[in-house]
Design an enzyme around this catalytic site. Structure first.
Site, PDB file in Angstrom:
ATOM      1  N   ALA A  16      38.387  40.468  39.583  1.00  0.00           N
ATOM      2  CA  ALA A  16      37.844  40.905  40.867  1.00  0.00           C
ATOM      3  C   ALA A  16      38.909  40.850  41.972  1.00  0.00           C
ATOM      4  CB  ALA A  16      36.608  40.092  41.252  1.00  0.00           C
ATOM      5  N   GLU A  55      39.011  39.627  30.140  1.00  0.00           N
ATOM      6  CA  GLU A  55      38.123  38.832  30.988  1.00  0.00           C
ATOM      7  C   GLU A  55      37.028  38.221  30.112  1.00  0.00           C
ATOM      8  OE1 GLU A  55      36.899  40.846  34.577  1.00  0.00           O
ATOM      9  OE2 GLU A  55      35.283  39.395  34.896  1.00  0.00           O
ATOM     10  N   PHE A 108      44.291  43.460  32.573  1.00  0.00           N
ATOM     11  CA  PHE A 108      43.642  44.621  33.206  1.00  0.00           C
ATOM     12  C   PHE A 108      42.123  44.615  33.049  1.00  0.00           C
ATOM     13  CE2 PHE A 108      47.939  46.036  31.843  1.00  0.00           C
ATOM     14  CZ  PHE A 108      48.500  46.135  33.107  1.00  0.00           C
ATOM     15  N   ARG A 160      40.158  47.207  35.518  1.00  0.00           N
ATOM     16  CA  ARG A 160      40.629  47.424  36.895  1.00  0.00           C
ATOM     17  C   ARG A 160      39.735  48.377  37.705  1.00  0.00           C
ATOM     18  NH1 ARG A 160      47.126  47.917  37.505  1.00  0.00           N
ATOM     19  NH2 ARG A 160      47.337  46.594  39.317  1.00  0.00           N
ATOM     20  N   PHE A 179      36.472  47.842  37.854  1.00  0.00           N
ATOM     21  CA  PHE A 179      35.206  47.247  37.421  1.00  0.00           C
ATOM     22  C   PHE A 179      33.985  48.120  37.735  1.00  0.00           C
ATOM     23  CE2 PHE A 179      32.231  43.545  37.132  1.00  0.00           C
ATOM     24  CZ  PHE A 179      32.779  42.883  36.047  1.00  0.00           C
ATOM     25  N   GLN A 186      42.023  35.983  30.347  1.00  0.00           N
ATOM     26  CA  GLN A 186      41.906  35.910  31.807  1.00  0.00           C
ATOM     27  C   GLN A 186      40.921  34.814  32.190  1.00  0.00           C
ATOM     28  OE1 GLN A 186      41.751  40.644  31.909  1.00  0.00           O
ATOM     29  NE2 GLN A 186      41.328  39.862  33.954  1.00  0.00           N
ATOM     30  N   GLU A 243      43.161  45.458  42.340  1.00  0.00           N
ATOM     31  CA  GLU A 243      42.400  46.635  41.911  1.00  0.00           C
ATOM     32  C   GLU A 243      42.332  47.793  42.911  1.00  0.00           C
ATOM     33  OE1 GLU A 243      39.156  43.820  41.118  1.00  0.00           O
ATOM     34  OE2 GLU A 243      38.691  45.113  39.416  1.00  0.00           O
ATOM     35  N   ARG A 290      28.795  47.068  40.370  1.00  0.00           N
ATOM     36  CA  ARG A 290      29.907  47.473  41.238  1.00  0.00           C
ATOM     37  C   ARG A 290      29.965  49.000  41.384  1.00  0.00           C
ATOM     38  NH1 ARG A 290      34.358  45.115  44.052  1.00  0.00           N
ATOM     39  NH2 ARG A 290      34.102  43.010  43.286  1.00  0.00           N
ATOM     40  N   THR A 347      30.838  39.973  42.719  1.00  0.00           N
ATOM     41  CA  THR A 347      29.521  40.266  43.296  1.00  0.00           C
ATOM     42  C   THR A 347      28.457  39.308  42.743  1.00  0.00           C
ATOM     43  OG1 THR A 347      29.103  41.960  41.641  1.00  0.00           O
ATOM     44  CG2 THR A 347      30.108  42.669  43.709  1.00  0.00           C
TER      45      THR A 347
HETATM   46  N1  MTE Z   1      48.740  43.676  37.126  1.00  0.00           N
HETATM   47  C1  MTE Z   1      49.393  43.461  35.968  1.00  0.00           C
HETATM   48  N2  MTE Z   1      50.725  43.584  35.949  1.00  0.00           N
HETATM   49  N3  MTE Z   1      48.738  43.133  34.819  1.00  0.00           N
HETATM   50  C2  MTE Z   1      47.364  43.020  34.789  1.00  0.00           C
HETATM   51  O1  MTE Z   1      46.792  42.721  33.739  1.00  0.00           O
HETATM   52  N4  MTE Z   1      45.258  43.184  36.074  1.00  0.00           N
HETATM   53  C3  MTE Z   1      44.596  43.802  37.224  1.00  0.00           C
HETATM   54  C4  MTE Z   1      45.352  43.473  38.510  1.00  0.00           C
HETATM   55  N5  MTE Z   1      46.759  43.733  38.347  1.00  0.00           N
HETATM   56  C5  MTE Z   1      46.642  43.264  36.004  1.00  0.00           C
HETATM   57  C6  MTE Z   1      47.395  43.561  37.168  1.00  0.00           C
HETATM   58  C7  MTE Z   1      43.215  43.397  37.401  1.00  0.00           C
HETATM   59  S1  MTE Z   1      42.019  44.189  36.510  1.00  0.00           S
HETATM   60  C8  MTE Z   1      42.844  42.435  38.296  1.00  0.00           C
HETATM   61  S2  MTE Z   1      41.227  42.045  38.556  1.00  0.00           S
HETATM   62  C9  MTE Z   1      43.841  41.695  39.078  1.00  0.00           C
HETATM   63  O2  MTE Z   1      45.173  42.098  38.777  1.00  0.00           O
HETATM   64  C10 MTE Z   1      43.653  40.200  38.783  1.00  0.00           C
HETATM   65  O3  MTE Z   1      44.605  39.414  39.410  1.00  0.00           O
HETATM   66  P1  MTE Z   1      44.486  38.963  40.947  1.00  0.00           P
HETATM   67  O4  MTE Z   1      43.079  38.547  41.160  1.00  0.00           O
HETATM   68  O5  MTE Z   1      45.446  37.867  41.044  1.00  0.00           O
HETATM   69  O6  MTE Z   1      44.848  40.167  41.752  1.00  0.00           O
HETATM   70 MO1  MOS Z   2      39.854  42.919  36.755  1.00  0.00          MO
HETATM   71  S1  MOS Z   2      38.805  44.471  35.936  1.00  0.00           S
HETATM   72  O1  MOS Z   2      38.451  42.337  37.647  1.00  0.00           O
HETATM   73  O2  MOS Z   2      39.987  41.861  35.438  1.00  0.00           O
END
Ligand code: MTE
Ligand code: MOS
Length: 750
Positions: free
Chosen positions: A503, A226, A222, A336, A338, A191, A707, A304, A434
């Site tokens: 985030a 990161e 997820f 997800r 955090f 990520q 999230e 958080r 944050t």
């Molecule tokens: N959705 C899918 N399909 N796969 C993922 O790994 N990660 C989640 C969320 N949705 C994830 C997901 C997490 S932890 C975050 S922080 C956000 O997607 C990151 O992407 P965005 O900032 O584009 O929403």
């Molecule tokens: Mo999502 S836990 O901020 O990668």
């Protein structure tokens, strides 16, 4: 607007790291890890393993050319254990061979001698011993001490919440190839390409410009990729440079389960005081976070937890303390929400216990305390464009809560063993990193001379649809067809110093950067069009559906001709742009500021049916009114909501991580670690879009969605409690999650 990526997924055409066609002579790496949770390394003997046919190299801590340090926030983590081990699964040696099987076989011949020490698994034990990642953090508002005597009811208790395995479909992995000049190109499932680049540079003792990191997409992250994708990439890069051959390193599923960190388990104490109207006056809470063996992202996650410890309620007096406790488990990491979910679960538990004491439905207390416009959070920011009450009221009326409750009461009166339960779960989640400086992104847009467009940003596509959203932004600024646009891979040579896609702000930050880059090109195109059409005022030029307009009237000029004309006029058709959201800041010492660009609100109603003899349950329905802002892609936003809710319900119900007293993960396979499947999905799933088009810091006013809906899952826990209560009204249950069928039965009959 269909998400193009999904079509490829369904056809099996999408490529992941392990699908890369490897060059001839590519080697494979396997990581040998500690089988002991705490101990001193006496010796590591690789001699026999190195003799094996097909083994090309074995590397341990002493082979690291640069620094043996991979800690992101605190420098407290070794890439390869040198003299001590702190968790089962900690990497000790990298074995490189012609095949994966050979590398694994050879690893068994390495003799590691470790003198065992007693491991600590429990965060409260670690706290007692003073084993902390950093000093405790405190957020406060008002004066808790001065107000206890004003409370008509005080409830106190402890709450436990379990960890959670990310279970991304694609395990951790990387492919590294040496390049001219002593550098390396890494393809990583991360990520955060910049974190991989930095970590590899540090470990290899190279300048960052010698490391190129490229990411096509992830089979899920997820949060688990990161920070924790970096070590595998650094290991592959080190092996590649040492042997001057391409090296691939993919973690087998079971090793991934054992070696990588997860959502942090928390153990928490709360004390809540309410006045006789049911208003929360005081809330005091202490969180003990089980950080595992090193800091990783724990300090930020701990923050958080504090930011979200009052969820979507206004509490005038708050004292929240959070301790990050060092234990002998793999370093726990982003997941997800955090840390937010862990914080919110505790205040919901406190409200549940207060309601239990008063003999009322928790939703009366929830409703009385919802945030209103202008209310202050404990960290100093004020609730703006607050949708807490709007979403709550809308959920109650749209889904006819009184009727649902009446049906449940009637059902329960007639049913002896199966009991139904219901709970409401409001959420409020802040959007932005944050750690303020992380809120920045960049984009590079090329319009090619045939009118097609390539866009690269710092965003990582991991199934959440960020590429589609960015493509929509580009299509919208240029007003061209979506299939003219291609998302390029995320690459550190095109966009440097990027933040992790995390985030939930991936689309906001990178989408805005892409919008700026497109606008730069658009302005040049308008000038070029004016010149081409011999018109005076380029401000009056617009593009609508690939037709060039002047003063709101179509001209004969179309997109393709405009592009070739601009090219012939020697106008740059490329732009790189940078975006950082204005107005956010946070003073860590004072624990006050305006850390979030905006908040996301919503309310879920969750209904369950529990078999109180077997302990099993069904999620009957999930009904949500959620504040999406002005969604630019409802299909993606709906699927993100559904996925997040299911993941949240899994965390609260069936997903249970068990470690034994030696720190060994017992649930290290899918036979023992259960996740929700399609049969467990709610029979009814309704998502209503609450229109709230005013947030200009969201890309095209379309609010972040990754999230926030995760936390609706907490409602499932209290819906199950509600059903259990109607089976055994006299019993007061402890608040321990996950509520597995086993725990449910033990709670009912112990
Ligand atoms: N959705 C899918 N399909 N796969 C993922 O790994 N990660 C989640 C969320 N949705 C994830 C997901 C997490 S932890 C975050 S922080 C956000 O997607 C990151 O992407 P965005 O900032 O584009 O929403
Ligand atoms: Mo999502 S836990 O901020 O990668």
């Amino acid at each position: 607007m269909k998400n193009y990526d999904l079509v490829r997924h369904v056809k099996g055409e999408s490529k992941f790291v392990d699908d890369i066609l490897t060059p001839e002579g590519c080697l494979h790496a396997y990581v040998l890890y500690s089988q002991i949770a705490h101990g001193d390394i006496k010796s590591v003997n690789i001699d026999d393993a190195l003799q094996m046919e097909g083994v090309e190299g074995i590397f341990t801590a002493k082979d690291i050319p640069g620094e043996n340090q991979i800690g992101g926030i605190i420098q407290d983590e070794e890439l390869l254990a040198s003299c001590k081990v702190d968790f089962i699964g900690q990497p000790i040696a990298i074995v490189v061979a012609k095949t994966v099987a050979l590398a694994k076989e050879a690893s068994k011949k390495i003799i590691v001698d470790i003198e065992e020490l007693t491991p600590v698994i429990d965060p409260r034990v670690a706290f007692e011993k003073g084993e902390l990642i950093m000093s405790p953090r405190v957020f406060s508002l008002g004066d808790v001490e001065a107000n206890w005597n004003k409370c008509a009811l005080i409830v106190e208790g402890t709450v436990e919440s379990g960890g959670q395995e990310h279970l991304y479909l694609e395990t951790q992995g990387a492919f590294a190839c040496p390049v001219e000049g002593g550098g390396v190109k890494i393809v990583s499932s991360t990520q955060s390409p910049t974190t991989v680049q930095k970590t590899a540079a540090k470990v290899l003792g190279l300048k960052m410009h010698l490391i190129e990191v490229d990411v096509l997409r992830l089979g899920g992250g997820f949060g688990g990729k990161e920070d924790q994708a970096s070590q595998w990439a650094a290991m592959a890069a080190m092996a590649a440079l040492k042997l001057n051959k391409p090296v691939k390193l993919i973690l087998p599923r079971q090793d991934d389960l054992r070696m990588t960190g997860k959502r942090h388990p928390y153990s928490s104490d709360y004390k809540m005081g309410l006045n006789k109207e049911g208003k929360i006056v005081n809330y005091e809470v202490t969180f003990y976070q089980n950080a595992g063996a090193s800091a990783d992202l724990s300090p930020a996650i701990l923050d958080r937890t504090l930011f979200h410890c009052t969820n979507s309620y206004f509490v005038p007096n708050v004292k929240a303390t959070a301790c990050s406790c060092k234990t002998n488990l793999p370093p726990n990491t982003a997941f997800r929400g955090f840390g937010g979910p862990q914080g919110m679960f505790v205040i919901e538990a406190a409200i549940y216990k207060a309601a239990e004491k008063l003999g009322i439905d928790p939703c009366f207390i929830q409703e009385k305390n919802l945030l209103a416009e202008g209310d202050e959070f404990s960290y100093g920011q004020k609730a703006e464009q607050c949708m807490a009450t709007a979403s709550w009221e809308s959920a109650i009326s749209k889904f006819n809560l009184p009727h649902l409750k009446k049906e449940i009461d009637e059902f329960n009166a007639a049913s002896k063993i199966v009991k139904k339960g219901i709970a409401l779960m409001p959420i409020c989640f802040g959007i932005s990193f944050t750690t303020t400086f992380l809120n920045q992104a960049s984009a590079l847009v090329h319009v090619y001379s045939d009118g097609s467009v390539g866009v690269s940003t710092g965003a990582i596509e991991m199934g959440q649809g960020v590429n589609m959203k960015i493509r929509q932004v580009v299509a919208s600024v240029f007003s061209i067809k979506i299939d003219r646009i291609k998302n390029e891979t995320t690459n550190t040579t095109r966009n440097a110093n990027t933040s992790a896609t995390a985030a939930s702000s991936g689309a906001d930050l990178n989408g805005k950067a892409a919008q700026l880059a497109c606008n730069n090109i658009l302005n040049r195109l308008k000038d070029a069009a004016a010149k081409y059409l011999s018109l005076e005022n380029s401000d009056l030029i617009e593009i609508k559906d690939e037709v060039i307009y002047y003063e709101n009237k179509p001209t004969r000029l179309l997109w393709n001709e405009l592009i070739s004309s601009a090219y012939m006029q020697r106008v740059s058709l490329s732009s790189h742009a940078y975006y950082a959201p204005p107005g956010i800041y946070f003073d860590k010492d004072k624990a006050k500021g305006k850390p979030f660009a905006y908040h996301v609100y919503g309310t879920a109603i969750i209904q369950v049916a529990v078999d109180c003899l077997k302990g099993v349950y069904e999620i009957e329905s999930v009904k949500i009114v959620h504040d999406f802002g002005k969604s630019i892609n409802k299909a993606i936003d709906r699927s993100q909501t559904e996925g997040a809710v299911m993941q949240g319900i899994g965390w609260m119900t069936m997903e249970e991580l068990k470690y034994n007293e030696n720190g060994r993960l017992l649930t290290d396979a899918l036979s023992t670690y259960k996740v929700p499947d399609i049969y467990f999905a709610p029979k009814e799933f309704e998502v209503e879009f609450l229109d709230n088009p005013n947030d200009s810091l969201a890309v095209f006013n379309s609010k972040a969605i990754g999230e926030p809906p995760f936390m609706y899952g907490i409602g499932a826990y209290f819906a199950i409690m509600n059903a259990m209560k109607s089976y055994k009204p006299e019993k007061n249950f402890e608040i321990i999650s996950p509520m597995t069928p086993e725990r449910l039965l033990l709670s009912l009959y112990n």
